[in-house]
Design a protein around this motif. Structure first.
Motif, mmCIF file in Angstrom:
data_model
loop_
_atom_site.group_PDB
_atom_site.id
_atom_site.type_symbol
_atom_site.label_atom_id
_atom_site.label_comp_id
_atom_site.label_asym_id
_atom_site.label_seq_id
_atom_site.Cartn_x
_atom_site.Cartn_y
_atom_site.Cartn_z
ATOM 1 N N TRP A 19 0.856 -1.182 0.000
ATOM 2 C CA TRP A 19 0.000 0.000 0.000
ATOM 3 C C TRP A 19 0.893 1.234 0.000
ATOM 4 O O TRP A 19 2.078 1.151 0.273
ATOM 5 C CB TRP A 19 -0.907 0.003 1.242
ATOM 6 C CG TRP A 19 -2.066 0.950 1.147
ATOM 7 C CD1 TRP A 19 -2.188 2.165 1.769
ATOM 8 C CD2 TRP A 19 -3.263 0.775 0.398
ATOM 9 N NE1 TRP A 19 -3.388 2.761 1.460
ATOM 10 C CE2 TRP A 19 -4.086 1.921 0.608
ATOM 11 C CE3 TRP A 19 -3.734 -0.238 -0.439
ATOM 12 C CZ2 TRP A 19 -5.319 2.076 0.008
ATOM 13 C CZ3 TRP A 19 -4.982 -0.083 -1.020
ATOM 14 C CH2 TRP A 19 -5.756 1.058 -0.800
ATOM 15 N N GLY A 20 0.295 2.377 -0.325
ATOM 16 C CA GLY A 20 1.031 3.629 -0.240
ATOM 17 C C GLY A 20 1.244 4.286 -1.586
ATOM 18 O O GLY A 20 0.843 3.762 -2.639
ATOM 19 N N ARG A 21 1.893 5.438 -1.567
ATOM 20 C CA ARG A 21 2.141 6.189 -2.791
ATOM 21 C C ARG A 21 3.183 5.457 -3.643
ATOM 22 O O ARG A 21 4.225 5.020 -3.131
ATOM 23 C CB ARG A 21 2.634 7.593 -2.472
ATOM 24 C CG ARG A 21 2.755 8.474 -3.712
ATOM 25 C CD ARG A 21 3.083 9.904 -3.396
ATOM 26 N NE ARG A 21 3.132 10.692 -4.637
ATOM 27 C CZ ARG A 21 3.472 11.968 -4.697
ATOM 28 N NH1 ARG A 21 3.779 12.622 -3.585
ATOM 29 N NH2 ARG A 21 3.499 12.602 -5.851
ATOM 30 N N ARG A 53 3.083 3.201 3.592
ATOM 31 C CA ARG A 53 3.141 4.567 3.062
ATOM 32 C C ARG A 53 3.723 4.623 1.653
ATOM 33 O O ARG A 53 3.586 5.628 0.962
ATOM 34 C CB ARG A 53 3.997 5.450 3.993
ATOM 35 C CG ARG A 53 3.398 5.652 5.367
ATOM 36 C CD ARG A 53 4.357 6.336 6.313
ATOM 37 N NE ARG A 53 4.811 7.635 5.824
ATOM 38 C CZ ARG A 53 5.721 8.387 6.458
ATOM 39 N NH1 ARG A 53 6.268 7.956 7.589
ATOM 40 N NH2 ARG A 53 6.073 9.552 5.954
ATOM 41 N N LEU A 54 4.369 3.537 1.217
ATOM 42 C CA LEU A 54 5.132 3.557 -0.028
ATOM 43 C C LEU A 54 5.084 2.212 -0.723
ATOM 44 O O LEU A 54 5.241 1.167 -0.083
ATOM 45 C CB LEU A 54 6.594 3.919 0.290
ATOM 46 C CG LEU A 54 7.591 3.979 -0.860
ATOM 47 C CD1 LEU A 54 7.296 5.187 -1.748
ATOM 48 C CD2 LEU A 54 9.022 4.058 -0.321
ATOM 49 N N CYS A 240 5.343 10.867 1.208
ATOM 50 C CA CYS A 240 4.435 9.727 1.252
ATOM 51 C C CYS A 240 3.941 9.462 2.670
ATOM 52 O O CYS A 240 4.341 10.108 3.616
ATOM 53 C CB CYS A 240 5.118 8.480 0.686
ATOM 54 S SG CYS A 240 6.647 8.007 1.499
#
Length: 240
Positions: A19-21, A53-54, A240
């Motif tokens: 998950w995440g940017r 986050r990434l 992020c």
């Protein structure tokens, strides 16, 4: 950590995270998709990946056939790069968007020649890649080439085409694109041309009103992976 080996149009890609940017990573000159991990860069941002986050996507390079093939003139190298550009924009970016549930903004990054790619993709396709994090790059594709230069070099050479940006397209880039240009001032940053090129390119982009941040590290920071691990770990968390 969620680590996956992918093949996009039969070209190896490594993906990390659940998950995440999304962050698209270009390798250094003639590098492979596994270089980022093997040189400790994934480890440097592992906390962001594990925290959701990434998501990181590491692609292979086509440099040995394009920019790094010094047996052919620069214009032909630039034309060959067009195949890589189409693979990235027509196949890699849609794959990332599909995995991330839509039109997520994709960050791009790279070290050395990878930094050139990151900046070039953001400036040419800020609709897909609005943020480039560039480490120790040289932004003049013609600096080590030979032969007559034509449109293919011009439109893939940030030091050329940014100089002539104007009108509505420049206004759009000002609203959309962001560049973070990072470089050490230690060993090999001068001899590779990265330090001077980073400073010149930052001044050029700023003069055009494009969002650019220049971050020069110390004289003890060389053009090498330990520097880039520290730099990416320092900067990436705020995006992020």
């Amino acid at each position: 950590m969620n680590r996956r080996e992918l093949a996009i149009e039969n070209v190896p890609v490594l993906a990390y995270g659940h998950w995440g940017r999304p962050l698209l990573v270009f390798p250094s000159e003639q590098g492979a998709s596994g270089d980022y991990e093997s040189n400790g860069m994934i480890g440097a941002v592992a906390g962001l990946i594990e925290a959701g986050r990434l998501k990181v996507y590491c692609v292979s390079s086509f440099d040995s056939w394009s920019w790094a093939d010094r047996s052919v003139p620069t214009e032909e190298r630039a034309r060959r790069h067009g195949h890589y550009e189409r693979w990235i924009t027509d196949h890699v970016a849609p794959y990332i968007h599909a995995e991330c549930g839509g039109s997520a903004e994709i960050m791009v990054t790279g070290c050395s020649l990878g930094a050139f790619h990151a900046a070039n993709f953001t400036l040419k396709r800020a609709d897909l890649f609005p943020l480039a994090i560039c480490l120790s790059g040289v932004y003049d594709a013609s600096s080590s080439g030979w032969g007559e230069r034509g449109e293919a070099v011009y439109f893939n050479n940030p030091m050329d085409y940014v100089s002539h940006l104007h009108g509505d397209h420049l206004d759009w880039l000002r609203s959309r694109a962001s560049l973070l240009l990072i470089c050490g001032q230690g060993q090999w940053e001068d001899t590779t041309g990265a330090l001077e090129s980073t400073q010149l390119f930052a001044a050029l982009a700023a003069g055009k009103g494009i969002r650019v941040e220049l971050d020069l590290w110390g004289f003890d920071v060389p053009h090498d992976w330990p520097s880039w691990r520290s730099q990416i770990a320092h900067h990436l968390p705020r995006f992020c």
